[in-house]
Scaffold this active site. Structure first.
Site, mmCIF file in Angstrom:
data_model
loop_
_atom_site.group_PDB
_atom_site.id
_atom_site.type_symbol
_atom_site.label_atom_id
_atom_site.label_comp_id
_atom_site.label_asym_id
_atom_site.label_seq_id
_atom_site.Cartn_x
_atom_site.Cartn_y
_atom_site.Cartn_z
ATOM 1 N N GLU A 28 33.055 38.549 41.445
ATOM 2 C CA GLU A 28 33.535 39.672 40.627
ATOM 3 C C GLU A 28 33.576 39.422 39.124
ATOM 4 O OE1 GLU A 28 37.360 40.913 42.100
ATOM 5 O OE2 GLU A 28 36.413 42.053 43.695
ATOM 6 N N GLU B 241 33.918 42.293 50.422
ATOM 7 C CA GLU B 241 35.372 42.488 50.549
ATOM 8 C C GLU B 241 35.650 43.965 50.729
ATOM 9 O OE1 GLU B 241 37.945 40.920 47.419
ATOM 10 O OE2 GLU B 241 36.628 39.188 47.185
HETATM 11 C C1 BG6 Z 1 39.414 41.257 44.735
HETATM 12 C C2 BG6 Z 1 39.438 39.753 44.608
HETATM 13 O O1 BG6 Z 1 39.302 41.815 43.466
HETATM 14 O O2 BG6 Z 1 40.518 41.891 45.219
HETATM 15 C C3 BG6 Z 1 40.449 39.062 45.489
HETATM 16 O O3 BG6 Z 1 38.163 39.196 44.807
HETATM 17 C C4 BG6 Z 1 41.746 39.839 45.451
HETATM 18 O O4 BG6 Z 1 40.601 37.741 45.065
HETATM 19 C C5 BG6 Z 1 41.473 41.220 46.033
HETATM 20 O O5 BG6 Z 1 42.822 39.227 46.085
HETATM 21 C C6 BG6 Z 1 42.689 42.101 46.062
HETATM 22 O O6 BG6 Z 1 43.271 42.180 44.793
HETATM 23 P P1 BG6 Z 1 44.817 41.891 44.564
HETATM 24 O O7 BG6 Z 1 44.985 41.729 43.107
HETATM 25 O O8 BG6 Z 1 45.495 43.087 45.111
HETATM 26 O O9 BG6 Z 1 45.119 40.626 45.353
#
Ligand code: BG6
Length: 471
Positions: free
Chosen positions: A161, A375
């Site tokens: 990212e 993801e």
């Molecule tokens: C993504 C990242 O942006 O979102 C992860 O690659 C991250 O590392 C996930 O944990 C969720 O975001 P957050 O800030 O809610 O944990």
């Protein structure tokens, strides 16, 4: 010809789950430094987290029992090259060898990211992503990884990212080095893409059968109206949130229009070097990792200074909506809100169709490049019963609705080859700490053994995979 197996799995990242922050030769990274400093207002750290370092066998067994045939994780750079002297920490390599052994035991395909936000602190001290020498340091570390693990890792990812990381570092200022500095944002963004290209150059030298990609955070910019002004805001939204990663990574160059727009916004672009651009041109990715959380909803820029907030920057005690998630980029666009779209407790839109629109657009713009949804997940304040069981129906609905759009895009010809739920088990959620949970498996942080308890979503996902093995 036998049909290639679709990859179904889940994902984590080193700092968020490993724990073991200072053992077996690991060096300090920028998150260790930040979490132990006064800048960390909550005092919460990833020192232990869910301690994947000592629980990986149990976690991987659970993936296998859940029907998952792939696992995305990241390697901690500072476990492999802990100090500036570039001496390799054999114990670090050994740890990941053991993780790979365990995955092989269950035929789980590893998809491995080289850096997921956690730069070594010795790089941080020199300017982090803005340090001019970072691309050579990264290429060195990457070559150590490629030469050691070779084809045992069939899918390598250079950087997780770039957009979200750069924005949090230098625009929101909630990730180390906690700055608001648009000049640094652009230097960081550029260096990330040079790092990506130089790591790919090392990868190609190794002649592996594996493939290499990058993981991109942002879905498309979209607007509520179709006027010329809104269309222009969408164009600028995509230039800001998508094009500076996808163009150099996939096509090998930045479009002139982007460079001119950045220059006109007052950024000094003297950091751009012909020799770097030549490396970018020659070294593009084999596949795209596309994360799926939300779109960027924009409207024409009207007024105000450039600023940004993200979902972890506001009030996140669950009692009310967090700070508006969005950006204003002076002379480019402003974030918009749509009253008809529900938000999660952190103020982020729940809009599953964004991934369909994004995938179709990727195909239109970049052709048949293989895409993995690296993801997709739902953060929530999970409530467990006395047995620690969580009935996370909201998460199930969220994932199910996104999957419907992903599979629809695939049916319509987008080259989607795999899907990863974020996250495999509960883990550290950066500035949100541990209350915001994403896992398919609950981790009981109060229990001395960090007990793992599969949630309803884990069983649901297992069944979904069984029913969609042959998509
Ligand atoms: C993504 C990242 O942006 O979102 C992860 O690659 C991250 O590392 C996930 O944990 C969720 O975001 P957050 O800030 O809610 O944990």
């Amino acid at each position: 010809m036998t049909k290639e197996k679709f990859l179904w799995g889940s994902a984590t990242a080193a700092y968020q789950c490993e724990g073991a922050w200072d053992i077996n030769g690991k060096g300090i990274n920028i998150w260790d430094e930040f979490c132990h400093s006064d800048k960390n207002k909550t005092g919460i750290t990833g020192d232990v987290s869910c301690d994947f370092y000592h629980h990986f066998k149990e976690d991987i067994k659970m993936m296998a029992e859940g029907g998952q045939n792939t696992y995305r994780f990241s390697i901690s750079w500072s476990r492999i090259v802990p100090k500036e002297d570039r001496i390799v920490n054999e114990a670090g390599l050994k740890f990941y060898d053991e993780v790979l052994n365990e995955l092989e035991k269950y035929n789980i395909v590893p998809n491995v990211t080289l850096v997921h936000y956690d730069l070594p602190d010795y790089i941080g001290h020199k300017g982090g992503w803005c340090y001019e020498g970072i691309s050579d340091e990264f290429a060195y570390y990457a070559s150590v990884v490629f030469k050691h693990f070779k084809n045992r890792i069939p899918l390598y990812v250079t950087i997780n990212e770039p957009t979200h990381n750069a924005f949090c570092n230098y625009m929101v200022g909630n990730y180390p080095p906690n700055e608001f500095n648009m000049q640094h944002l652009c230097e960081c963004a550029y260096n990330m893409m040079v790092c990506n290209a130089k790591a790919i150059r090392e990868f190609r030298k190794c002649n592996l059968t594996s493939q290499i990609g990058i993981v991109h955070a942002s879905c498309l910019a979209e607007a509520r109206f179709d006027t010329p002004e809104y269309k222009e805001a969408v164009k600028y939204g995509n230039m800001f949130n998508n094009d500076w990663v996808l163009d150099p990574a996939i096509k090998g160059f930045y479009e002139k229009e982007l460079i001119e727009k950045v220059r006109k916004s007052g950024i000094d672009l003297s950091f751009m070097k012909q020799e770097d651009l030549a490396v970018m041109k020659e070294n593009t990715i084999d596949f795209l990792g596309q994360n799926a959380y939300s779109r960027l909803l924009v409207k024409p820029y009207e007024k105000g200074e450039t600023c940004a907030t993200v979902n972890n920057a506001g009030n996140n005690d669950g009692t009310e909506r967090a700070a508006k998630e969005g950006k204003t980029v002076k002379g480019w666009f402003e974030s918009d809100t749509d009253p008809n779209i529900p938000l999660n407790p952190w103020g982020r839109e729940i809009y599953p169709k964004c991934i369909y629109n994004t995938l179709l657009n990727r195909k239109e713009k970049y052709g048949d490049i293989p895409i993995y949804i690296t993801e997709n997940g739902h953060g929530a304040y999970d409530i467990a019963d006395d047995q620690g069981y969580v009935e996370d129906d909201d998460r199930i609905n969220f994932i199910n609705n996104f999957l419907a759009y992903i599979l629809k895009a695939k049916e319509e010809g987008v080259n989607v080859k795999g899907y990863y739920v974020w996250s495999t088990m509960d883990l550290y959620s950066w500035i949100n700490g541990y209350k915001k949970r994403y896992g398919l498996v609950r981790v009981d942080y109060e229990d001395g053994n960090l007990k793992r308890i599969p949630k309803k979503s884990y069983y649901w996902y297992k069944k979904f995979i069984e029913e969609h093995k042959d998509v």
